[in-house]
Design a protein around this motif. Structure first.
Motif, PDB file in Angstrom:
ATOM      1  N   ALA A  24       0.810  -1.289  -0.022  1.00 20.25           N
ATOM      2  CA  ALA A  24      -0.047  -0.050  -0.037  1.00 20.25           C
ATOM      3  C   ALA A  24       0.978   1.374  -0.011  1.00 20.25           C
ATOM      4  O   ALA A  24       0.427   2.250  -0.659  1.00 20.25           O
ATOM      5  N   LEU A  25       1.950   1.169   0.836  1.00 19.42           N
ATOM      6  CA  LEU A  25       2.726   2.398   0.934  1.00 19.42           C
ATOM      7  C   LEU A  25       3.482   2.626  -0.338  1.00 19.42           C
ATOM      8  O   LEU A  25       3.495   3.909  -0.974  1.00 19.42           O
ATOM      9  N   VAL A  26       4.086   1.737  -1.102  1.00 15.31           N
ATOM     10  CA  VAL A  26       4.698   1.835  -2.372  1.00 15.31           C
ATOM     11  C   VAL A  26       3.618   2.181  -3.544  1.00 15.31           C
ATOM     12  O   VAL A  26       3.872   3.163  -4.311  1.00 15.31           O
ATOM     13  N   SER A  27       2.675   1.579  -3.379  1.00 12.31           N
ATOM     14  CA  SER A  27       1.525   1.828  -4.758  1.00 12.31           C
ATOM     15  C   SER A  27       1.043   3.493  -4.126  1.00 12.31           C
ATOM     16  O   SER A  27       0.762   4.151  -5.078  1.00 12.31           O
ATOM     17  N   GLY A  28       0.864   3.993  -2.701  1.00 11.40           N
ATOM     18  CA  GLY A  28       0.591   5.282  -2.728  1.00 11.40           C
ATOM     19  C   GLY A  28       1.778   6.230  -3.222  1.00 11.40           C
ATOM     20  O   GLY A  28       1.369   7.264  -3.810  1.00 11.40           O
ATOM     21  N   LEU A  29       2.901   5.883  -2.978  1.00 12.72           N
ATOM     22  CA  LEU A  29       3.991   6.624  -3.530  1.00 12.72           C
ATOM     23  C   LEU A  29       4.308   6.751  -5.009  1.00 12.72           C
ATOM     24  O   LEU A  29       4.244   7.901  -5.740  1.00 12.72           O
ATOM     25  N   LEU A  30       3.867   5.401  -5.494  1.00 13.79           N
ATOM     26  CA  LEU A  30       3.726   5.590  -7.194  1.00 13.79           C
ATOM     27  C   LEU A  30       2.565   6.386  -7.828  1.00 13.79           C
ATOM     28  O   LEU A  30       2.732   6.879  -8.578  1.00 13.79           O
ATOM     29  N   SER A  31       1.570   6.411  -6.939  1.00 15.39           N
ATOM     30  CA  SER A  31       0.350   7.280  -7.109  1.00 15.39           C
ATOM     31  C   SER A  31       0.633   8.637  -7.061  1.00 15.39           C
ATOM     32  O   SER A  31       0.244   9.567  -8.259  1.00 15.39           O
ATOM     33  N   ALA A  32       1.281   8.748  -6.146  1.00 15.02           N
ATOM     34  CA  ALA A  32       1.649  10.467  -6.086  1.00 15.02           C
ATOM     35  C   ALA A  32       2.786  10.930  -7.208  1.00 15.02           C
ATOM     36  O   ALA A  32       2.478  12.069  -7.653  1.00 15.02           O
ATOM     37  N   LEU A  33       3.636   9.893  -7.524  1.00 15.12           N
ATOM     38  CA  LEU A  33       4.660  10.207  -8.486  1.00 15.12           C
ATOM     39  C   LEU A  33       4.001  10.213  -9.929  1.00 15.12           C
ATOM     40  O   LEU A  33       4.508  11.174 -10.878  1.00 15.12           O
ATOM     41  N   SER A  34       3.002   9.772 -10.097  1.00  8.87           N
ATOM     42  CA  SER A  34       2.125   9.677 -11.323  1.00  8.87           C
ATOM     43  C   SER A  34       1.697  11.000 -11.654  1.00  8.87           C
ATOM     44  O   SER A  34       1.299  11.317 -12.632  1.00  8.87           O
ATOM     45  N   LEU A  35       1.592  11.994 -10.597  1.00  9.27           N
ATOM     46  CA  LEU A  35       1.262  13.227 -10.768  1.00  9.27           C
ATOM     47  C   LEU A  35       2.148  14.070 -11.656  1.00  9.27           C
ATOM     48  O   LEU A  35       1.825  14.992 -12.504  1.00  9.27           O
ATOM     49  N   LEU A  36       3.299  13.625 -12.066  1.00  5.33           N
ATOM     50  CA  LEU A  36       4.210  14.163 -12.702  1.00  5.33           C
ATOM     51  C   LEU A  36       4.257  13.408 -14.312  1.00  5.33           C
ATOM     52  O   LEU A  36       5.072  13.798 -15.059  1.00  5.33           O
ATOM     53  N   ALA A  37       3.794  12.224 -14.206  1.00  6.38           N
ATOM     54  CA  ALA A  37       3.741  11.533 -15.552  1.00  6.38           C
ATOM     55  C   ALA A  37       2.529  12.255 -16.397  1.00  6.38           C
ATOM     56  O   ALA A  37       1.825  12.902 -16.107  1.00  6.38           O
TER      57      ALA A  37
END
Length: 154
Positions: A24-37
């Motif tokens: 969940a933590l890794v998925s949340g971090l990747l979802s936040a990073l997707s804001l830059l994608a």
């Protein structure tokens, strides 16, 4: 009735819940990073959610409700993932789990709102929404298990 204890979520039922919380933590971090994608395409330019917000007024890409949803999504996802990271560092796993409930649904709503504009949705929106929902599902599993474990009638 059994009084709530200070047992952290990660200690609930052994290593599988640590794996779920980590996922969940890794998925949340990747979802936040997707804001830059790339979230949307306007003409020949792929724009991240930050790019959409920055150029929304100048190019009239997003306006009104869609612009508000995009701004709220960026702020909320960044804040929730930050809270989850800090809570995990402080071994407050329940707080981290609750914070990670939000990014998936928030990004899904943002993707649907952006898709209803004249913009073409790009891979960042799909990846971010998917990763956020994976994290939210993991957290729901953790919290449901914790509630079941605390219920004296089960």
């Amino acid at each position: 009735m059994i009084a709530p204890t200070a047992v952290s979520v990660a200690q609930m039922s052994g290593p599988r819940w640590r794996v779920l919380l980590g996922t969940a933590l890794v998925s949340g971090l990747l979802s936040a990073l997707s804001l830059l994608a790339p979230w949307a395409r306007s003409g020949r330019v792929d724009r991240s959610l930050f790019g959409l917000i920055a150029s929304a007024s100048a190019l009239d890409l997003l306006s009104g409700f869609a612009e508000v949803v995009a701004v709220v999504a960026v702020v909320a996802v960044a804040a929730l993932v930050s809270v989850a990271l800090v809570a995990t560092a402080w071994s407050r796993h329940r707080i981290a789990a609750v914070a990670l409930l939000g990014p998936g649904p928030i990004l899904l709503v943002a993707a649907v709102v952006v898709a209803r504009t004249p913009l073409a949705l790009r891979w960042g929106a799909v990846a971010g929404s998917t990763m956020g929902m994976v994290g939210s599902i993991c957290v729901i599993m953790i919290l449901l298990s914790d509630a079941k474990r605390r219920d004296p009638h089960s």
